[in-house]
Design an enzyme around this catalytic site. Structure first.
Site, PDB file in Angstrom:
ATOM      1  N   CYS A  56       0.825  -1.213   0.000  1.00 44.23           N
ATOM      2  CA  CYS A  56       0.000   0.000   0.000  1.00 44.23           C
ATOM      3  C   CYS A  56       0.859   1.262   0.000  1.00 44.23           C
ATOM      4  O   CYS A  56       0.469   2.284  -0.554  1.00 44.23           O
ATOM      5  CB  CYS A  56      -0.908   0.016   1.232  1.00 44.23           C
ATOM      6  SG  CYS A  56      -2.162  -1.279   1.245  1.00 44.23           S
ATOM      7  N   GLN A 125       5.836  -8.992   3.994  1.00 38.40           N
ATOM      8  CA  GLN A 125       5.656  -8.575   2.605  1.00 38.40           C
ATOM      9  C   GLN A 125       6.970  -8.664   1.829  1.00 38.40           C
ATOM     10  O   GLN A 125       6.982  -9.060   0.662  1.00 38.40           O
ATOM     11  CB  GLN A 125       5.107  -7.145   2.572  1.00 38.40           C
ATOM     12  CG  GLN A 125       3.685  -7.046   3.118  1.00 38.40           C
ATOM     13  CD  GLN A 125       3.240  -5.615   3.363  1.00 38.40           C
ATOM     14  OE1 GLN A 125       4.046  -4.747   3.708  1.00 38.40           O
ATOM     15  NE2 GLN A 125       1.956  -5.350   3.184  1.00 38.40           N
TER      16      GLN A 125
END
Length: 434
Positions: A56, A125
């Site tokens: 994001c 991530q």
């Protein structure tokens, strides 16, 4: 080999641009394949290594290549891949070479470059990014070593500093904002769209406020039901969302959709059906799930991931001492990695020297064998062999000395003195032989 980190993040680009440069998970492998083909085709020097981290807050390309022109090539490739003019993307791009790339990777994994200072989600991530790059055949010695050290540094920072203590998460910030709109969340109906890690975190924080109802809408019904059951809520099909949006006071969305799943028209209809009772919406997705124009409607309070980031940063001042400690750890580990990288850079030179020396040795041995086969004196053959090898091995250094300029000659003499000072001729008084 040149290490390079190229990308945009929440520091350099707004969410409107970040969402246009984001890579959906299923696109990363083919994108890496296309990037490797480009480099091999246009540069043709060595096998490039690459990994893509897309979250994001950031889209970053980590690469190791023998080409110094890789920076410009990567920026142009990123622009072309996402159909963006270079002039629009370039002002927001950072390109970090060598030690700067290493430091950046260490800081990202340690949570020092995140909206939420010290957050831990980024490590997972990054590991996913490395795993995907490995499956795409894009990893190699240099990036493998970089990321192994990156994860080790992140662990060291988190275990030896207070960087993550009292951190305000995105989920907690969403609750805080909702409390500004509604006096009591316990009287509100809350809808979560998606069933990933961020939605799970948000559901945990909102569930602690004991809302009137907690509902999950997800594309995969089984995952939605499983998450709803954890919080004594219920699930609904994502297809029912347009018709039922007006039922909810709070909507939190974070999916992997590449297009908005809640349009302006749907929000307008929901507001009308609610008779202008306020609706609080949080869009944590990049690309965004909710059309931004919805935030301009009266009685709609729409917040993006960047808005929540500003709330999160309000509480970061008290952790600056931990940041300084973490930065000190990272500086030391960057130096260690660059020493390893420097050592790797001389491996091809050493290998070439060994190859050349061995070729000389084999040629002289073959010449000596022929002399012995002709019946020549073995002692004379050995003397000739040693003399010839000596002459050939020192030919390069002596030739360099004779051709060196005055200012370079002293440096060469000092260097060669260091190279040969450890040798001891036969019969010398070497104390190690006594």
């Amino acid at each position: 080999m040149q290490l390079l980190a190229i990308g945009i993040n929440h520091h350099t680009a707004p969410v409107a641009l970040r969402e246009r440069v984001a890579f959906p998970l299923e696109q990363i492998k083919p994108a890496l394949g296309a990037l490797k083909d480009l480099w091999l085709g246009s540069m043709g020097r060595g096998a490039p290594e690459a990994a893509i981290l897309s979250t994001c807050n950031r889209t970053e390309l980590y690469c190791a290549t023998g080409e110094k022109a890789a920076r410009d090539a990567a920026v142009h490739w990123l622009s072309k891949y996402h159909n963006l003019p270079v002039s629009e993307l370039a002002p927001h791009v950072y390109a970090l070479p060598q030690s700067e790339a290493v430091r950046h990777a260490f800081r990202v994994a340690s949570g020092l470059d995140s909206m939420v200072l010290g957050e831990t989600q980024i490590v997972g991530q990054m590991k996913d990014a490395v795993r995907t790059a490995a499956e795409a055949g894009a990893m190699g010695t240099y990036l493998n070593q970089l990321f192994q050290r990156t994860f080790a540094v992140a662990k060291e920072v988190r275990t030896t500093t207070e960087i993550g203590a009292q951190s305000v998460s995105m989920a907690a910030a969403a609750v805080r904002l909702a409390q500004r709109i509604f006096e009591n969340i316990s009287g509100q109906r809350v809808l979560f769209i998606g069933a990933g890690e961020m939605i799970e975190l948000c559901a945990t924080h909102f569930a602690a406020q004991k809302p009137r109802e907690l509902v999950v809408a997800n594309r995969t019904a089984e995952r939605g039901e499983k998450l709803a059951d954890r919080f004594n809520g219920r699930s609904i099909p994502l297809s029912e969302l347009p018709a039922r949006m007006h039922e909810f006071d709070i909507i939190v969305s974070c999916t992997a959709s590449t297009l908005p799943i809640i349009g302006l028209g749907a929000v307008e209809r929901a507001v009308k059906a609610r008779r202008h009772r306020p609706i609080f919406m949080v869009d944590l997705a990049v690309p965004r799930d909710i059309e931004p124009e919805a935030g301009e409607l009266q009685d709609v309070f729409l917040y993006t991931v960047d808005d929540l980031g500003a709330i999160v940063r309000e509480g970061s001042a008290s952790r600056q001492a931990a940041v300084a400690q973490a930065e000190s750890i990272i500086d030391t580990r960057v130096q260690n990695f660059m020493q390893w990288l420097d050592a790797r850079s001389i491996v091809p030179v050493i290998r070439h020297m060994h190859t050349q020396a061995d070729a000389l040795r084999r040629a002289e041995v073959e010449r000596a064998r022929k002399m012995l086969a002709r019946g020549e004196d073995p002692a004379a053959v050995l003397e000739a062999l040693s003399q010839s090898l000596t002459n050939k091995l020192i030919h390069g250094p002596t030739h360099a000395l004779s051709r060196a300029s005055h200012e370079n000659r002293d440096q060469l003499i000092e260097l060669m003195g260091g190279l040969y000072k450890h040798g001891h001729p036969a019969g010398s008084n070497d104390p190690s032989e006594n």
